[in-house]
Design a protein around this motif. Structure first.
Motif, PDB file in Angstrom:
ATOM      1  N   HIS A   1       1.923  -1.260  -1.803  1.00 30.28           N
ATOM      2  CA  HIS A   1       3.289  -1.491  -1.319  1.00 30.28           C
ATOM      3  C   HIS A   1       4.286  -1.068  -2.388  1.00 30.28           C
ATOM      4  O   HIS A   1       4.069  -1.253  -3.579  1.00 30.28           O
ATOM      5  CB  HIS A   1       3.509  -2.949  -0.905  1.00 30.28           C
ATOM      6  CG  HIS A   1       3.073  -3.972  -1.925  1.00 30.28           C
ATOM      7  ND1 HIS A   1       3.954  -4.592  -2.770  1.00 30.28           N
ATOM      8  CD2 HIS A   1       1.847  -4.484  -2.210  1.00 30.28           C
ATOM      9  CE1 HIS A   1       3.309  -5.454  -3.541  1.00 30.28           C
ATOM     10  NE2 HIS A   1       2.019  -5.405  -3.227  1.00 30.28           N
TER      11      HIS A   1
ATOM     12  N   PHE B   1       8.227  -0.896   1.778  1.00 34.90           N
ATOM     13  CA  PHE B   1       7.282  -0.059   2.502  1.00 34.90           C
ATOM     14  C   PHE B   1       5.881  -0.547   2.141  1.00 34.90           C
ATOM     15  O   PHE B   1       5.390  -0.296   1.041  1.00 34.90           O
ATOM     16  CB  PHE B   1       7.475   1.408   2.131  1.00 34.90           C
ATOM     17  CG  PHE B   1       6.509   2.344   2.804  1.00 34.90           C
ATOM     18  CD1 PHE B   1       6.168   2.188   4.140  1.00 34.90           C
ATOM     19  CD2 PHE B   1       5.941   3.398   2.105  1.00 34.90           C
ATOM     20  CE1 PHE B   1       5.280   3.055   4.767  1.00 34.90           C
ATOM     21  CE2 PHE B   1       5.061   4.268   2.709  1.00 34.90           C
ATOM     22  CZ  PHE B   1       4.724   4.095   4.045  1.00 34.90           C
TER      23      PHE B   1
ATOM     24  N   ALA C   1       8.735   6.742   4.421  1.00 36.16           N
ATOM     25  CA  ALA C   1       7.664   6.104   5.188  1.00 36.16           C
ATOM     26  C   ALA C   1       7.097   7.050   6.241  1.00 36.16           C
ATOM     27  O   ALA C   1       5.874   7.143   6.416  1.00 36.16           O
ATOM     28  CB  ALA C   1       8.190   4.830   5.848  1.00 36.16           C
TER      29      ALA C   1
ATOM     30  N   GLN D   1       2.091  -0.453   3.038  1.00 33.80           N
ATOM     31  CA  GLN D   1       1.078   0.293   3.790  1.00 33.80           C
ATOM     32  C   GLN D   1      -0.221  -0.485   3.954  1.00 33.80           C
ATOM     33  O   GLN D   1      -0.873  -0.396   4.988  1.00 33.80           O
ATOM     34  CB  GLN D   1       0.801   1.632   3.099  1.00 33.80           C
ATOM     35  CG  GLN D   1       1.908   2.651   3.296  1.00 33.80           C
ATOM     36  CD  GLN D   1       1.491   4.032   2.852  1.00 33.80           C
ATOM     37  OE1 GLN D   1       1.218   4.246   1.681  1.00 33.80           O
ATOM     38  NE2 GLN D   1       1.443   4.970   3.775  1.00 33.80           N
TER      39      GLN D   1
ATOM     40  N   ARG E   1      -0.505   8.762   1.556  1.00 35.29           N
ATOM     41  CA  ARG E   1       0.351   8.152   0.535  1.00 35.29           C
ATOM     42  C   ARG E   1       0.125   8.729  -0.855  1.00 35.29           C
ATOM     43  O   ARG E   1       1.002   8.659  -1.718  1.00 35.29           O
ATOM     44  CB  ARG E   1       0.130   6.643   0.508  1.00 35.29           C
ATOM     45  CG  ARG E   1      -1.279   6.227   0.091  1.00 35.29           C
ATOM     46  CD  ARG E   1      -1.484   4.722   0.249  1.00 35.29           C
ATOM     47  NE  ARG E   1      -0.493   3.963  -0.461  1.00 35.29           N
ATOM     48  CZ  ARG E   1      -0.590   3.643  -1.752  1.00 35.29           C
ATOM     49  NH1 ARG E   1      -1.631   4.080  -2.457  1.00 35.29           N
ATOM     50  NH2 ARG E   1       0.332   2.915  -2.342  1.00 35.29           N
TER      51      ARG E   1
ATOM     52  N   ALA F   1      14.670   5.010   3.227  1.00 39.44           N
ATOM     53  CA  ALA F   1      13.278   4.597   3.093  1.00 39.44           C
ATOM     54  C   ALA F   1      12.435   5.088   4.263  1.00 39.44           C
ATOM     55  O   ALA F   1      11.244   5.383   4.104  1.00 39.44           O
ATOM     56  CB  ALA F   1      13.196   3.078   2.980  1.00 39.44           C
TER      57      ALA F   1
ATOM     58  N   ASN G   1       3.237   8.240   5.891  1.00 42.00           N
ATOM     59  CA  ASN G   1       2.323   7.796   6.948  1.00 42.00           C
ATOM     60  C   ASN G   1       1.684   8.979   7.670  1.00 42.00           C
ATOM     61  O   ASN G   1       0.595   8.858   8.240  1.00 42.00           O
ATOM     62  CB  ASN G   1       3.061   6.925   7.958  1.00 42.00           C
ATOM     63  CG  ASN G   1       3.257   5.498   7.471  1.00 42.00           C
ATOM     64  OD1 ASN G   1       2.533   5.023   6.593  1.00 42.00           O
ATOM     65  ND2 ASN G   1       4.244   4.812   8.035  1.00 42.00           N
TER      66      ASN G   1
ATOM     67  N   LEU H   1       7.435  -0.231   7.284  1.00 39.70           N
ATOM     68  CA  LEU H   1       8.825  -0.234   6.833  1.00 39.70           C
ATOM     69  C   LEU H   1       9.466  -1.565   7.210  1.00 39.70           C
ATOM     70  O   LEU H   1       9.421  -1.982   8.370  1.00 39.70           O
ATOM     71  CB  LEU H   1       9.583   0.916   7.498  1.00 39.70           C
ATOM     72  CG  LEU H   1      11.050   1.081   7.122  1.00 39.70           C
ATOM     73  CD1 LEU H   1      11.203   1.459   5.661  1.00 39.70           C
ATOM     74  CD2 LEU H   1      11.712   2.130   8.015  1.00 39.70           C
TER      75      LEU H   1
END
Length: 392
Positions: free
Chosen positions: A363, A354, A65, A356, A73, A61, A69, A185
């Motif tokens: 998410h 994850f 991420a 955001q 996204r 993951a 980031n 994360l």
């Protein structure tokens, strides 16, 4: 309207009926100048045997991420694979994405004591070798998407990654890597217990002229429902399954990765966030941008328990009878040349998150079977596939 190559995924129309995932004409080829970023953990089987599959999932993951980031996204399609991940990025984002991935490789070695290998392979090179990357964009909920990818390009990239000679021109080095941006994360939920008896991580692919819809119709007859259309049956993150303890079991991995710049500060921040979460979780009160009722409704939707990454990948909750019928059917169909499959069975599932932008409902939650899950299923899949290739 002409869409530029770099905005291909952003502007790609999405679909929301997963039962249509097998409509191959709807998949679109990614531009030739894009790159496949692929990463996986070396000797992940040993890590699983040592009881570290949660760490393995967190690293997979973290790859996603770090890249999302760094480049945005909405720009990058990705597939979570349990012990790694694959992303497809435009040429304009390659440098930033590769730097982020190099940072995750370095963190894996430095703080997790795991070796993560990674590469950036041109889509054009995969096409020259006979593979392709075609995709659709599946909407989990407004603003949250998963990429469905076909064309055998991901499988080819994975084989290149694991061949020291082939991967040499494309390998991503961790030399002089900077810390990747891993905000959002987390792994705060306890393992999700099976409600029916068995959590099944399943990877399968039609063969011998079979189609995915036809294959799933046969499986639906054994299970009593179709995993592609009956979302209520297959959803892995319903509220009744979610268990939280304080402090969370996975908080160490979260701090080591997401707060590598300052572990002490990370511990304090994570513990404080968990305190507020416990209060909100217990009372139903909204605290800041976190609205528990809204979050749990969305969480049930925003999981990747079913996806296509060259093969169909499912995480199912089955009764002993359903599991037995499914195993018998899959083995018979494999023997007759109608499909290739890999399966792993456990009694719990794992979820890595994850998040955001919780206030704007951005998410994604990565679901996998415990004790190896998709990683072990992929190994079994590749063994069966190799047997078919060897026998012609």
């Amino acid at each position: 309207m002409t869409v530029s190559a770099e905005d291909f995924y952003t502007e790609l129309p999405s679909f929301s009926d997963f039962s249509t995932v097998g409509v191959l004409d709807e998949y679109r080829p990614v531009p030739d100048d894009w790159y496949v970023l692929v990463a996986d953990i070396v000797r992940s089987t040993d890590a699983v045997a040592a009881g570290r599959y949660k760490d393995v999932n967190m690293l997979g993951a973290a790859v996603i991420a770090g890249v999302l980031n760094s480049v945005g996204r909405d720009r990058v399609p990705f597939v979570f694979g349990g012990d790694g991940a694959t992303l497809v990025v435009p040429a304009t984002d390659l440098a930033a994405a590769s730097d982020a991935l190099a940072g995750v490789v370095d963190l894996a070695r430095q703080v997790m004591e795991l070796e993560l290998r990674a590469a950036a392979i041109p889509v054009s090179a995969l096409r020259e070798l006979g593979g392709d990357i075609r995709l659709r964009k599946y909407q989990l909920s407004p603003g949250n998407h998963l990429a469905m990818i076909i064309g055998d390009g991901l499988a080819l990239a994975d084989r290149i990654l694991k061949d020291p000679d082939q991967v040499a021109p494309y390998a991503i080095s961790a030399d002089r890597a900077e810390l990747p941006p891993l905000e959002g994360l987390s792994c705060r939920w306890e393992p999700l217990p099976s409600q029916e008896g068995h959590i099944v991580s399943l990877i399968l692919k039609p063969a011998g002229g079979k189609t995915l819809p036809g294959l799933m119709e046969d499986i639906a007859a054994r299970l009593g429902y179709n995993p592609l259309s009956d979302d209520k049956k297959v959803r892995m993150a319903e509220g009744k399954r979610l268990k939280f303890r304080f402090p969370p079991t996975g908080i160490r991995s979260e701090v080591l990765l997401a707060h590598a710049h300052n572990h002490l500060r990370g511990w304090c921040q994570s513990m404080m966030e968990n305190v507020f979460f416990v209060i909100s979780y217990a009372t139903g009160w909204r605290i800041g941008p976190f609205d528990p009722k809204k979050y749990f409704r969305e969480l049930g939707l925003n999981t990747d328990h079913r996806k296509v990454g060259d093969s169909l990948q499912l995480v199912l909750d089955l009764t002993p009878g359903q599991l037995s019928d499914l195993e018998n059917h899959l083995e018979q169909a494999y023997t007759q040349g109608g499909l290739v499959y890999g399966m792993h069975v456990s009694d719990t599932a794992l979820m890595t998150c994850f998040v955001q932008d919780i206030g704007n409902s951005h998410h994604i939650h990565f679901v996998d079977g415990a004790d190896g899950g998709l990683s072990m299923a992929a190994a079994a899949f590749k063994k069966r596939q190799a047997i078919i290739s060897a026998t012609g």
